[in-house]
Write a protein that holds these residues in place. Structure first.
Motif, PDB file in Angstrom:
ATOM      1  N   GLU A  60       0.974  -0.848  -0.327  1.00 26.42           N
ATOM      2  CA  GLU A  60       0.077   0.055   0.509  1.00 26.42           C
ATOM      3  C   GLU A  60       0.495   1.646  -0.137  1.00 26.42           C
ATOM      4  O   GLU A  60       0.783   2.325  -0.594  1.00 26.42           O
ATOM      5  N   SER A  61       1.717   1.189   0.814  1.00 24.22           N
ATOM      6  CA  SER A  61       3.084   2.549   0.860  1.00 24.22           C
ATOM      7  C   SER A  61       3.492   2.377  -0.379  1.00 24.22           C
ATOM      8  O   SER A  61       3.647   3.813  -1.377  1.00 24.22           O
ATOM      9  N   ALA A  62       3.803   1.500  -1.443  1.00 21.16           N
ATOM     10  CA  ALA A  62       4.703   1.170  -2.276  1.00 21.16           C
ATOM     11  C   ALA A  62       3.840   1.812  -3.351  1.00 21.16           C
ATOM     12  O   ALA A  62       4.312   2.575  -4.556  1.00 21.16           O
ATOM     13  N   TYR A  63       2.611   1.455  -3.990  1.00 20.62           N
ATOM     14  CA  TYR A  63       1.419   1.521  -4.825  1.00 20.62           C
ATOM     15  C   TYR A  63       1.314   4.055  -4.187  1.00 20.62           C
ATOM     16  O   TYR A  63       0.863   4.305  -5.221  1.00 20.62           O
ATOM     17  N   ALA A  64       1.255   3.698  -2.852  1.00 20.98           N
ATOM     18  CA  ALA A  64       1.138   5.334  -2.510  1.00 20.98           C
ATOM     19  C   ALA A  64       2.419   6.363  -2.691  1.00 20.98           C
ATOM     20  O   ALA A  64       2.186   7.524  -3.833  1.00 20.98           O
ATOM     21  N   ILE A  65       3.309   6.026  -3.413  1.00 22.17           N
ATOM     22  CA  ILE A  65       5.089   6.268  -3.916  1.00 22.17           C
ATOM     23  C   ILE A  65       4.626   6.263  -5.012  1.00 22.17           C
ATOM     24  O   ILE A  65       5.258   7.318  -5.696  1.00 22.17           O
ATOM     25  N   TYR A  66       4.392   5.333  -6.403  1.00 26.68           N
ATOM     26  CA  TYR A  66       3.906   4.994  -7.006  1.00 26.68           C
ATOM     27  C   TYR A  66       3.375   6.038  -8.013  1.00 26.68           C
ATOM     28  O   TYR A  66       4.386   6.492  -8.905  1.00 26.68           O
ATOM     29  N   PRO A  80      -8.285   4.369 -12.259  1.00 25.58           N
ATOM     30  CA  PRO A  80      -9.271   3.749 -12.945  1.00 25.58           C
ATOM     31  C   PRO A  80      -8.078   2.578 -13.337  1.00 25.58           C
ATOM     32  O   PRO A  80      -8.549   1.800 -13.721  1.00 25.58           O
ATOM     33  N   GLN A  81      -7.328   3.224 -13.574  1.00 28.81           N
ATOM     34  CA  GLN A  81      -6.174   2.733 -15.044  1.00 28.81           C
ATOM     35  C   GLN A  81      -5.487   1.727 -14.613  1.00 28.81           C
ATOM     36  O   GLN A  81      -4.494   0.406 -15.328  1.00 28.81           O
ATOM     37  N   TYR A  82      -5.361   2.181 -12.932  1.00 28.80           N
ATOM     38  CA  TYR A  82      -3.765   0.821 -12.706  1.00 28.80           C
ATOM     39  C   TYR A  82      -4.345   0.860 -11.163  1.00 28.80           C
ATOM     40  O   TYR A  82      -3.757   1.462 -10.345  1.00 28.80           O
ATOM     41  N   THR A  83      -6.020   0.061 -10.875  1.00 32.32           N
ATOM     42  CA  THR A  83      -6.077   0.148  -9.220  1.00 32.32           C
ATOM     43  C   THR A  83      -4.841  -0.862  -8.289  1.00 32.32           C
ATOM     44  O   THR A  83      -4.061  -1.357  -8.680  1.00 32.32           O
ATOM     45  N   ALA A  85      -5.088  -3.433  -7.273  1.00 35.27           N
ATOM     46  CA  ALA A  85      -4.662  -5.066  -7.559  1.00 35.27           C
ATOM     47  C   ALA A  85      -4.080  -5.157  -8.668  1.00 35.27           C
ATOM     48  O   ALA A  85      -4.012  -5.972  -8.763  1.00 35.27           O
ATOM     49  N   ASP A  86      -4.638  -3.971  -9.459  1.00 35.23           N
ATOM     50  CA  ASP A  86      -3.459  -4.513 -10.944  1.00 35.23           C
ATOM     51  C   ASP A  86      -2.692  -4.212 -10.570  1.00 35.23           C
ATOM     52  O   ASP A  86      -0.920  -5.445 -10.871  1.00 35.23           O
ATOM     53  N   PHE A  87      -2.092  -3.014  -9.518  1.00 38.46           N
ATOM     54  CA  PHE A  87      -0.877  -3.130  -8.713  1.00 38.46           C
ATOM     55  C   PHE A  87       0.003  -4.656  -7.794  1.00 38.46           C
ATOM     56  O   PHE A  87       1.614  -4.640  -8.261  1.00 38.46           O
ATOM     57  N   TYR A  88      -0.752  -4.493  -6.950  1.00 35.96           N
ATOM     58  CA  TYR A  88      -0.590  -5.429  -6.418  1.00 35.96           C
ATOM     59  C   TYR A  88       0.196  -7.384  -7.647  1.00 35.96           C
ATOM     60  O   TYR A  88       0.429  -8.165  -6.936  1.00 35.96           O
ATOM     61  N   ARG A  89      -1.017  -6.959  -7.777  1.00 35.21           N
ATOM     62  CA  ARG A  89      -0.685  -8.432  -9.427  1.00 35.21           C
ATOM     63  C   ARG A  89       0.582  -8.475  -9.920  1.00 35.21           C
ATOM     64  O   ARG A  89       2.043  -9.408 -10.869  1.00 35.21           O
TER      65      ARG A  89
END
Length: 147
Positions: A60-66, A80-83, A85-89
């Motif tokens: 979740e922190s990595a997604y926030a940094i992304y 919506p273009q990169y949710t 769930a997609d990030f975790y996958r």
């Protein structure tokens, strides 16, 4: 005071002046070299924080940094273009890089025509293939460099 009454030449004063000028030139050159070597340091730091969060398995922190958005959970519809769930996958344990056990910044380069950002190359898990991340210089968002 006439020309014949001029002060005698002071060799010690001239030597001190030359030394001061030489030191000033060396300091200016050292600052220029340091500025050149660390010109992409902010973008490299963002990528290092991103991979450190992945290494801690704090996705979740990595997604926030992304997306450079610490409050992304409050408005998930904005991405919506990169949710998540997609990030975790892509970046989770089953992703292309697997679990991130080690990483190091290999280098970085400025882009000329690709939107004003920096490409940061990262060695992940000591693999021969390097991850290439594109950091937008203006807002520090990250994407995978497509080339």
């Amino acid at each position: 005071m006439t020309l014949l009454d001029a002060q005698p030449f002071d060799a010690a004063r001239a030597r001190r002046r030359k030394i001061k000028i030489g030191i000033a030139i060396i300091v200016i050159l050292a600052l220029a070299v340091a500025a050149w070597m660390f010109r992409n340091w902010p973008e490299e730091r963002v990528v290092a924080h991103f991979f450190a969060a992945l290494q801690r398995q704090d996705y979740e922190s990595a997604y926030a940094i992304y997306f450079n958005d610490p409050t992304w959970r409050q408005h998930q519809q904005k991405y919506p273009q990169y949710t998540f769930a997609d990030f975790y996958r892509d970046w989770g344990p089953g992703g292309e890089w697997g679990l991130i056990k080690s990483f190091r910044i290999y280098g970085s380069a400025n882009t000329k025509g690709f939107g004003g950002g920096v490409i940061v190359e990262v060695v992940v898990n000591e693999r021969a293939e390097h991850a290439r991340m594109f950091v937008q210089r203006s807002d520090k968002t990250i994407t995978v460099y497509p080339y």
